[in-house]
Motif scaffolding. Structure first.
Motif, PDB file in Angstrom:
ATOM      1  N   ASN A 193      -6.021  -0.134   0.651  1.00  0.00           N
ATOM      2  CA  ASN A 193      -6.834   1.645   0.775  1.00  0.00           C
ATOM      3  C   ASN A 193      -6.064   2.940   0.025  1.00  0.00           C
ATOM      4  N   VAL A 194      -4.863   2.095   0.118  1.00  0.00           N
ATOM      5  CA  VAL A 194      -4.329   3.672  -0.572  1.00  0.00           C
ATOM      6  C   VAL A 194      -4.980   4.040  -1.734  1.00  0.00           C
ATOM      7  N   VAL A 198       1.590 -13.268   2.253  1.00  0.00           N
ATOM      8  CA  VAL A 198       2.842 -13.746   3.377  1.00  0.00           C
ATOM      9  C   VAL A 198       1.548 -15.064   4.217  1.00  0.00           C
ATOM     10  N   TYR A 248      -8.693   6.173   9.858  1.00  0.00           N
ATOM     11  CA  TYR A 248      -9.331   6.826   8.706  1.00  0.00           C
ATOM     12  C   TYR A 248      -8.407   7.853   7.892  1.00  0.00           C
ATOM     13  N   GLY A 249      -7.117   8.155   8.630  1.00  0.00           N
ATOM     14  CA  GLY A 249      -6.303   8.972   8.357  1.00  0.00           C
ATOM     15  C   GLY A 249      -4.696   8.966   7.537  1.00  0.00           C
ATOM     16  N   GLY A 250      -4.616   7.570   7.225  1.00  0.00           N
ATOM     17  CA  GLY A 250      -3.241   7.326   7.041  1.00  0.00           C
ATOM     18  C   GLY A 250      -3.149   7.844   5.229  1.00  0.00           C
ATOM     19  N   PHE A 251      -3.692   8.127   4.841  1.00  0.00           N
ATOM     20  CA  PHE A 251      -3.624   8.856   3.911  1.00  0.00           C
ATOM     21  C   PHE A 251      -2.333   9.843   2.761  1.00  0.00           C
ATOM     22  N   LYS A 252      -3.185  10.944   4.100  1.00  0.00           N
ATOM     23  CA  LYS A 252      -1.975  11.937   4.549  1.00  0.00           C
ATOM     24  C   LYS A 252      -1.051  12.151   4.748  1.00  0.00           C
ATOM     25  N   ILE A 256      -7.692  13.160   0.928  1.00  0.00           N
ATOM     26  CA  ILE A 256      -7.623  14.011   1.705  1.00  0.00           C
ATOM     27  C   ILE A 256      -5.526  14.632   2.631  1.00  0.00           C
ATOM     28  N   GLY A 294       0.381  -0.990  -0.074  1.00  0.00           N
ATOM     29  CA  GLY A 294      -0.339  -0.350  -0.235  1.00  0.00           C
ATOM     30  C   GLY A 294       1.150   0.974  -0.162  1.00  0.00           C
ATOM     31  N   GLY A 295       0.463   2.284   0.300  1.00  0.00           N
ATOM     32  CA  GLY A 295       0.709   3.907   0.063  1.00  0.00           C
ATOM     33  C   GLY A 295       1.888   3.914   1.207  1.00  0.00           C
ATOM     34  N   HIS A 296       1.989   2.805   2.598  1.00  0.00           N
ATOM     35  CA  HIS A 296       3.231   2.880   3.013  1.00  0.00           C
ATOM     36  C   HIS A 296       4.046   2.491   2.771  1.00  0.00           C
ATOM     37  N   GLU A 336       2.953  -8.131  -1.942  1.00  0.00           N
ATOM     38  CA  GLU A 336       1.461  -7.650  -1.768  1.00  0.00           C
ATOM     39  C   GLU A 336       1.012  -9.039  -2.220  1.00  0.00           C
ATOM     40  N   LYS A 337      -0.158  -9.020  -1.125  1.00  0.00           N
ATOM     41  CA  LYS A 337      -1.118  -9.877  -1.572  1.00  0.00           C
ATOM     42  C   LYS A 337      -2.146  -9.871  -2.951  1.00  0.00           C
ATOM     43  N   THR A 377     -10.512   8.832   0.049  1.00  0.00           N
ATOM     44  CA  THR A 377     -10.901  10.515   0.015  1.00  0.00           C
ATOM     45  C   THR A 377     -10.027  11.745  -0.839  1.00  0.00           C
TER      46      THR A 377
HETATM   47  P1  FAD Z   1      -3.245  -0.528   2.079  1.00  0.00           P
HETATM   48  O1  FAD Z   1      -3.392   0.648   0.529  1.00  0.00           O
HETATM   49  O2  FAD Z   1      -4.280  -0.937   2.356  1.00  0.00           O
HETATM   50  O3  FAD Z   1      -1.923  -1.121   1.992  1.00  0.00           O
HETATM   51  C1  FAD Z   1      -1.867  -2.650   2.961  1.00  0.00           C
HETATM   52  C2  FAD Z   1      -1.463  -3.311   1.640  1.00  0.00           C
HETATM   53  O4  FAD Z   1      -1.336  -5.139   2.590  1.00  0.00           O
HETATM   54  C3  FAD Z   1      -2.715  -4.055   0.679  1.00  0.00           C
HETATM   55  O5  FAD Z   1      -2.667  -3.528  -0.330  1.00  0.00           O
HETATM   56  C4  FAD Z   1      -3.052  -5.230   1.591  1.00  0.00           C
HETATM   57  O6  FAD Z   1      -3.603  -6.395  -0.407  1.00  0.00           O
HETATM   58  C5  FAD Z   1      -1.922  -6.089   1.510  1.00  0.00           C
HETATM   59  N1  FAD Z   1      -1.487  -7.251   2.322  1.00  0.00           N
HETATM   60  C6  FAD Z   1      -2.271  -7.401   3.610  1.00  0.00           C
HETATM   61  N2  FAD Z   1      -2.398  -7.953   4.060  1.00  0.00           N
HETATM   62  C7  FAD Z   1      -1.105  -9.010   3.494  1.00  0.00           C
HETATM   63  C8  FAD Z   1       0.036 -10.049   3.133  1.00  0.00           C
HETATM   64  N3  FAD Z   1      -0.746 -11.478   4.203  1.00  0.00           N
HETATM   65  N4  FAD Z   1       0.391 -10.460   2.469  1.00  0.00           N
HETATM   66  C9  FAD Z   1       0.423  -9.430   2.078  1.00  0.00           C
HETATM   67  N5  FAD Z   1       0.321  -8.291   1.878  1.00  0.00           N
HETATM   68  C10 FAD Z   1      -0.927  -7.906   2.529  1.00  0.00           C
HETATM   69  N6  FAD Z   1      -6.747   9.284   4.856  1.00  0.00           N
HETATM   70  C11 FAD Z   1      -6.320  10.249   5.176  1.00  0.00           C
HETATM   71  O7  FAD Z   1      -5.727  10.404   5.063  1.00  0.00           O
HETATM   72  N7  FAD Z   1      -7.449  10.866   4.021  1.00  0.00           N
HETATM   73  C12 FAD Z   1      -9.033  10.732   3.568  1.00  0.00           C
HETATM   74  O8  FAD Z   1      -8.936  11.632   3.231  1.00  0.00           O
HETATM   75  C13 FAD Z   1      -8.872   9.571   3.870  1.00  0.00           C
HETATM   76  N8  FAD Z   1     -10.462   8.712   3.150  1.00  0.00           N
HETATM   77  C14 FAD Z   1      -9.957   7.639   3.799  1.00  0.00           C
HETATM   78  C15 FAD Z   1     -11.479   6.734   2.890  1.00  0.00           C
HETATM   79  C16 FAD Z   1     -11.235   5.384   3.082  1.00  0.00           C
HETATM   80  C17 FAD Z   1     -12.828   5.249   2.360  1.00  0.00           C
HETATM   81  C18 FAD Z   1     -10.353   4.688   3.172  1.00  0.00           C
HETATM   82  C19 FAD Z   1     -11.749   3.548   3.490  1.00  0.00           C
HETATM   83  C20 FAD Z   1      -9.924   5.637   3.997  1.00  0.00           C
HETATM   84  C21 FAD Z   1      -9.506   6.838   4.302  1.00  0.00           C
HETATM   85  N9  FAD Z   1      -8.020   6.649   4.338  1.00  0.00           N
HETATM   86  C22 FAD Z   1      -8.076   8.355   4.779  1.00  0.00           C
HETATM   87  C23 FAD Z   1      -6.908   6.746   4.763  1.00  0.00           C
HETATM   88  C24 FAD Z   1      -5.988   5.672   4.253  1.00  0.00           C
HETATM   89  O9  FAD Z   1      -6.545   5.892   3.138  1.00  0.00           O
HETATM   90  C25 FAD Z   1      -4.937   4.078   4.981  1.00  0.00           C
HETATM   91  O10 FAD Z   1      -4.710   4.510   6.291  1.00  0.00           O
HETATM   92  C26 FAD Z   1      -4.232   4.493   4.169  1.00  0.00           C
HETATM   93  O11 FAD Z   1      -4.723   3.798   2.710  1.00  0.00           O
HETATM   94  C27 FAD Z   1      -3.563   3.321   4.571  1.00  0.00           C
HETATM   95  O12 FAD Z   1      -2.362   2.763   5.004  1.00  0.00           O
HETATM   96  P2  FAD Z   1      -1.873   1.747   3.006  1.00  0.00           P
HETATM   97  O13 FAD Z   1      -1.701   2.874   1.665  1.00  0.00           O
HETATM   98  O14 FAD Z   1      -0.944   1.862   3.148  1.00  0.00           O
HETATM   99  O15 FAD Z   1      -2.999   1.282   2.966  1.00  0.00           O
END
Ligand code: FAD
Length: 404
Positions: A60-61, A195, A353-357, A67, A29-31, A52-53, A65
């Protein structure tokens, strides 16, 4: 695409997994992607893989929405999000990628004297941190957002806190930009690689089991957002995290009509307009623990009602799609970037709910921790043990729901 252009090259390679890496990041994901990018760019690591699975950007990335803001109040969160916003401001140049970061300004509305007082304090904290905040009275809000219902007597608009550097970014472009940047620096991005186990011997991490075979690693970082509890359980850990669904909505494309990010202070509703013209909006969690990335009707109704209360004009727009994502909620609403009890195993989660920023700031800080074994200055308070000891809790969950 319609021209049948065959000259396009993939953004990143599709390598076979190696048998061993210096660092394995679980979660693309993003992080996870930003962590890999900064590990390579800032710390010179080359032998890294992101596992990445599903596919890059499918979590969520690509569901949020979009922001982006730095308007947190509490020490710990305040300096972290401030640092993250600075990284956002240089991101397109850094990645050489258009992530459509648009600092269109964010306005949090307030509807009572008490709420105004709280926003004054928040605005002062933001300014003290070096960020920007402007208190608007009712007339000031009307100048920026003339389409709101100022005749509403149930929830009268008293004013708003404007955060001029807040705004939005194109979420999947952020994933793609980091992915390409990491790949260009030699990081292996392994998609369809789930994983299924974490190998630990004598309290030391040795690698992971995946659907594409076993992979050894000197260090492993867990960055799987809504799946954090499940993946940490593979290492025998029980995290202070519940996974909940958050929904979002988008209307058909409209001519430009909303040029800020706006959040309602008396219900759970926030909105912006995408560059394609869709009104993108959302509300609060569905409030039951679930791993289903879709939501239910009561929250849809609540969000639509709040939207109609604030801006009745929205009733004319047709909702095109809605979707959900799985949020990793901590008890205090603040994240975790820390070592674990297993040597070589690290975790970055709890973004609620705030992890995109937080994507740039989190990747930067987690890469620093993985590379140096010390927390980055911007993220010293995101400790896992605060939930056990009760010391250093940062109760700032409300910032997420109403001001996403
Ligand atoms: P993800 O993109 O979910 O990355 C995690 C990855 O791990 C996934 O791709 C998943 O497939 C992978 N994974 C899981 N298990 C395994 C495994 N066993 N093996 C390998 N890979 C695995 N934040 C803001 O700051 N502003 C906003 O406006 C905002 N709006 C939101 C609105 C919605 C509807 C949602 C759902 C979230 C929102 N967020 C917002 C929160 C933000 O999107 C998340 O906090 C952030 O994206 C999470 O981090 P990530 O991008 O790494 O997550």
């Amino acid at each position: 695409g319609l021209t049948g252009n065959k000259g396009w090259t993939p953004h990143w390679r599709d390598p076979e997994p190696k048998s061993e890496y210096d660092i394995v990041i679980i979660g693309g994901g993003g992080h996870g992607l930003s962590t890999a990018y900064y590990l390579a760019k800032e710390h010179g690591y080359r032998n890294i893989a992101v596992l990445e699975k599903g596919y890059i950007g499918g979590g969520n990335v690509g569901r949020n929405t979009t922001i982006v803001r730095a308007n947190y109040f509490l020490p710990g969160n305040s300096e972290f999000y401030s640092n993250s916003l600075k990284l956002w401001e240089g991101l397109e140049a850094d990645l050489n990628y258009n992530v459509m970061h648009s600092q269109r300004g964010l306005i949090n509305l307030f509807h009572s004297d008490g709420q105004r007082d709280a926003f004054v304090r928040r605005g002062n904290a933001m300014i003290t941190q070096g960020d920007d905040a402007v208190l608007l009275d009712r007339k000031g809000v009307e100048k920026h957002l003339p389409y709101l219902d100022f005749d509403n007597t149930r929830f009268p608009i008293y004013g708003g806190l404007l955060h001029p550097r807040g705004g939005t970014a194109r979420h999947d472009a952020v994933a793609w930009g980091y992915a390409r940047g990491a790949d260009q620096r030699g990081v292996d991005l392994l998609q369809n690689c789930e994983v299924t186990g974490i190998d630990i011997e004598g309290g030391v991490v040795k690698g992971v089991q995946t659907t594409r075979g076993a992979i050894r690693a000197k260090k492993v970082g867990i960055v799987v957002a809504g799946r954090s509890g499940q993946v940490a359980a593979m290492a025998g850990m029980r995290l202070p995290i519940e996974s909940h669904v958050l929904q979002a909505f988008v209307t058909e494309g409209l001519k430009p009509c909303i040029d800020h990010v706006v959040s309602f202070g008396m219900g759970h509703f926030y909105i912006s307009q995408s560059d394609k013209g869709g009104l993108v909006f959302g509300g609060d969690l569905d409030f039951y623990a679930s791993y289903a990335a879709r939501g239910n009707l009561p929250m849809k109704e609540h969000v639509m009602e709040a939207a109609m209360t604030l801006m009745p004009m929205i009733g004319k727009a047709k909702v095109l799609r809605s979707w959900g994502g799985i949020m990793d909620m901590t008890p205090d609403g603040s994240p975790i970037i820390d070592r674990t009890g297993v040597e070589g195993l690290y975790i970055d989660c709890g973004w609620c709910y705030g992890g995109f920023k937080a994507v740039p700031g989190s990747g930067f800080a987690f890469a620093h921790l993985l590379a140096t074994d010390r927390p980055h200055d911007s993220a010293t308070r995101f400790r896992l043990d605060r939930f056990r000891t009760g010391r250093g809790l940062m109760d700032e969950e409300g910032t997420g729901a109403q001001h996403n």
